[in-house]
Design a protein around this motif. Structure first.
Motif, PDB file in Angstrom:
ATOM      1  N   ASP A  47       0.856  -1.146   0.087  1.00 57.38           N
ATOM      2  CA  ASP A  47      -0.078  -0.097   0.031  1.00 57.38           C
ATOM      3  C   ASP A  47       1.036   1.319   0.090  1.00 57.38           C
ATOM      4  N   PRO A  48       1.610   1.244  -1.225  1.00 57.44           N
ATOM      5  CA  PRO A  48       2.378   2.744  -1.262  1.00 57.44           C
ATOM      6  C   PRO A  48       1.678   3.954  -1.218  1.00 57.44           C
ATOM      7  N   GLU A  49       0.269   4.013  -1.588  1.00 56.06           N
ATOM      8  CA  GLU A  49      -0.377   5.299  -1.507  1.00 56.06           C
ATOM      9  C   GLU A  49      -0.632   5.687   0.117  1.00 56.06           C
ATOM     10  N   ASP A  50      -1.007   4.772   1.063  1.00 54.62           N
ATOM     11  CA  ASP A  50      -1.038   4.978   2.400  1.00 54.62           C
ATOM     12  C   ASP A  50       0.422   5.605   3.093  1.00 54.62           C
ATOM     13  N   SER A  51       1.378   4.692   2.708  1.00 60.67           N
ATOM     14  CA  SER A  51       2.707   4.923   3.197  1.00 60.67           C
ATOM     15  C   SER A  51       3.393   6.267   3.039  1.00 60.67           C
ATOM     16  N   ILE A  52       3.085   6.637   1.654  1.00 60.22           N
ATOM     17  CA  ILE A  52       3.813   8.012   1.428  1.00 60.22           C
ATOM     18  C   ILE A  52       2.987   9.092   2.011  1.00 60.22           C
ATOM     19  N   LEU A  53       1.809   9.162   2.499  1.00 58.90           N
ATOM     20  CA  LEU A  53       1.326   9.988   3.474  1.00 58.90           C
ATOM     21  C   LEU A  53       2.063  10.162   4.787  1.00 58.90           C
ATOM     22  N   GLN A  54       2.741   9.029   5.028  1.00 60.15           N
ATOM     23  CA  GLN A  54       3.606   9.063   6.494  1.00 60.15           C
ATOM     24  C   GLN A  54       5.017   9.330   6.270  1.00 60.15           C
ATOM     25  N   ALA A  55       5.494   9.229   5.080  1.00 59.30           N
ATOM     26  CA  ALA A  55       7.043   9.362   4.940  1.00 59.30           C
ATOM     27  C   ALA A  55       7.199  10.223   3.787  1.00 59.30           C
ATOM     28  N   ASP A  56       8.717  10.640   3.872  1.00 56.53           N
ATOM     29  CA  ASP A  56       9.182  11.360   2.737  1.00 56.53           C
ATOM     30  C   ASP A  56       9.462  10.646   1.527  1.00 56.53           C
ATOM     31  N   MET A  57       9.971   9.390   1.668  1.00 55.08           N
ATOM     32  CA  MET A  57      10.214   8.524   0.551  1.00 55.08           C
ATOM     33  C   MET A  57       9.470   7.163   0.899  1.00 55.08           C
ATOM     34  N   VAL A  58       9.343   6.384  -0.176  1.00 56.70           N
ATOM     35  CA  VAL A  58       8.818   4.989   0.063  1.00 56.70           C
ATOM     36  C   VAL A  58       9.622   4.105  -0.831  1.00 56.70           C
ATOM     37  N   GLY A  59      10.259   2.991  -0.354  1.00 53.90           N
ATOM     38  CA  GLY A  59      10.820   2.077  -1.162  1.00 53.90           C
ATOM     39  C   GLY A  59       9.746   0.925  -1.448  1.00 53.90           C
ATOM     40  N   ILE A  60       9.687   0.442  -2.784  1.00 56.87           N
ATOM     41  CA  ILE A  60       8.679  -0.379  -2.919  1.00 56.87           C
ATOM     42  C   ILE A  60       9.475  -1.743  -3.884  1.00 56.87           C
ATOM     43  N   SER A  61       8.936  -2.891  -3.154  1.00 58.66           N
ATOM     44  CA  SER A  61       9.487  -4.173  -3.599  1.00 58.66           C
ATOM     45  C   SER A  61      10.655  -4.530  -2.910  1.00 58.66           C
ATOM     46  N   GLU A  62      11.676  -4.946  -3.540  1.00 57.45           N
ATOM     47  CA  GLU A  62      12.986  -5.281  -3.081  1.00 57.45           C
ATOM     48  C   GLU A  62      13.681  -3.955  -2.905  1.00 57.45           C
ATOM     49  N   GLY A  63      14.339  -3.693  -1.699  1.00 56.98           N
ATOM     50  CA  GLY A  63      14.810  -2.336  -1.651  1.00 56.98           C
ATOM     51  C   GLY A  63      16.238  -2.350  -1.226  1.00 56.98           C
ATOM     52  N   GLU A  64      16.970  -3.553  -1.330  1.00 53.96           N
ATOM     53  CA  GLU A  64      18.279  -3.525  -0.985  1.00 53.96           C
ATOM     54  C   GLU A  64      19.204  -2.517  -2.005  1.00 53.96           C
ATOM     55  N   ASP A  65      18.963  -2.622  -3.177  1.00 56.09           N
ATOM     56  CA  ASP A  65      19.689  -1.937  -4.190  1.00 56.09           C
ATOM     57  C   ASP A  65      19.209  -0.213  -4.346  1.00 56.09           C
ATOM     58  N   THR A  66      17.784  -0.351  -4.088  1.00 56.23           N
ATOM     59  CA  THR A  66      17.319   1.273  -3.937  1.00 56.23           C
ATOM     60  C   THR A  66      17.864   1.780  -2.701  1.00 56.23           C
ATOM     61  N   LEU A  67      17.749   1.406  -1.650  1.00 57.13           N
ATOM     62  CA  LEU A  67      18.467   1.912  -0.365  1.00 57.13           C
ATOM     63  C   LEU A  67      19.803   2.492  -0.594  1.00 57.13           C
ATOM     64  N   VAL A  68      20.674   1.588  -1.279  1.00 54.98           N
ATOM     65  CA  VAL A  68      21.942   1.771  -1.502  1.00 54.98           C
ATOM     66  C   VAL A  68      22.047   2.966  -2.371  1.00 54.98           C
ATOM     67  N   GLU A  69      21.369   2.965  -3.524  1.00 55.70           N
ATOM     68  CA  GLU A  69      21.401   4.221  -4.224  1.00 55.70           C
ATOM     69  C   GLU A  69      20.857   5.612  -3.548  1.00 55.70           C
ATOM     70  N   VAL A  70      19.793   5.239  -3.051  1.00 53.03           N
ATOM     71  CA  VAL A  70      19.478   6.639  -2.157  1.00 53.03           C
ATOM     72  C   VAL A  70      20.459   7.318  -1.276  1.00 53.03           C
ATOM     73  N   VAL A  71      21.053   6.336  -0.586  1.00 51.00           N
ATOM     74  CA  VAL A  71      22.191   6.675   0.317  1.00 51.00           C
ATOM     75  C   VAL A  71      23.464   7.308  -0.391  1.00 51.00           C
ATOM     76  N   ASP A  72      23.653   6.565  -1.410  1.00 57.68           N
ATOM     77  CA  ASP A  72      24.788   7.101  -2.380  1.00 57.68           C
ATOM     78  C   ASP A  72      24.610   8.689  -3.025  1.00 57.68           C
ATOM     79  N   ASN A  73      23.178   8.479  -3.424  1.00 54.19           N
ATOM     80  CA  ASN A  73      22.855   9.830  -3.982  1.00 54.19           C
ATOM     81  C   ASN A  73      22.890  11.147  -2.984  1.00 54.19           C
ATOM     82  N   LEU A  74      22.246  10.831  -1.803  1.00 54.39           N
ATOM     83  CA  LEU A  74      22.179  11.830  -0.614  1.00 54.39           C
ATOM     84  C   LEU A  74      23.391  12.186  -0.071  1.00 54.39           C
ATOM     85  N   SER A  75      24.617  11.154  -0.016  1.00 55.19           N
ATOM     86  CA  SER A  75      25.781  11.342   0.475  1.00 55.19           C
ATOM     87  C   SER A  75      26.458  12.462  -0.499  1.00 55.19           C
ATOM     88  N   SER A  76      26.453  12.494  -1.901  1.00 57.35           N
ATOM     89  CA  SER A  76      27.124  13.081  -3.023  1.00 57.35           C
ATOM     90  C   SER A  76      26.441  14.390  -3.134  1.00 57.35           C
TER      91      SER A  76
END
Length: 192
Positions: A47-76
């Protein structure tokens, strides 16, 4: 565009039964430490529609690679606007990026970290997050979370996998990889 000069990463796991606590936590974190809230897991996937109401970002499905990319992007100092598998709330707009392909090689994922260092628990009675204490260990040792497979052939209506047919595709860690988990130091962490 969301940027962060210095990012601190925290992971929070929620189960559907903790929905009331889950909805209060972002407010608690924002009030006390003003951090960026990124949610992932079963509920945001179902239910990403509900979750995005509570968060700034929502990772959907398998998130390992998504999270790494988010951290890399935010860090740089880069934008996360095009990270696959990520929805981003920016004011009244929601950026809905396409999903990543499902990972077929589960052996590439790290084993869970069973150490107690830098681990915190949410005390729901007082809505306080604090370090794991000795009194928590007996409860924690009853659990041994691990991931040997992903996906499921069945389509039970109560399960997240039923919300998306692609999540039903079954994939496995190799036998050698699973044996490595149970003969490693990770298993010793649970024995205390």
């Amino acid at each position: 565009m969301i940027h962060a000069e210095a990012a601190t990463l925290s992971e929070y796991r929620f189960y559907q039964a903790l929905i009331v606590t889950r909805s209060k936590l972002p407010e608690l974190l924002e009030k006390n430490i003003g951090c960026l809230i990124i949610w992932g897991g079963k509920h945001p996937t179902a239910d990403p529609e509900d979750s995005i109401l509570q968060a700034d970002m929502v990772g959907i499905s398998e998130g390992e690679d998504t999270l790494v990319e988010v951290v890399d992007n935010l860090s740089s100092g880069k934008s996360c606007d095009n990270v696959p598998g990520l929805w981003i709330k920016q004011g009244n707009e929601i950026i809905k990026n396409p999903l990543r392909p499902l990972e077929t090689n589960l052996d590439r994922f790290l084993f869970p970290d069973y150490s107690l260092e830098n681990k915190f628990l949410l005390d729901r009675e007082v809505m306080r997050i604090g370090p794991v204490e000795d009194r928590d260990l007996d409860k924690m040792r009853k659990l041994y979370p691990t991931m040997i497979t992903r996906g499921c052939l069945y389509c039970c209506t109560f399960c997240t996998n039923s919300t998306n047919p692609r999540l039903r595709r079954v994939r496995f860690r190799s036998v050698d990889n699973v044996c490595l988990l149970y003969t490693s130091d990770a298993a010793d962490e649970l024995d205390g």
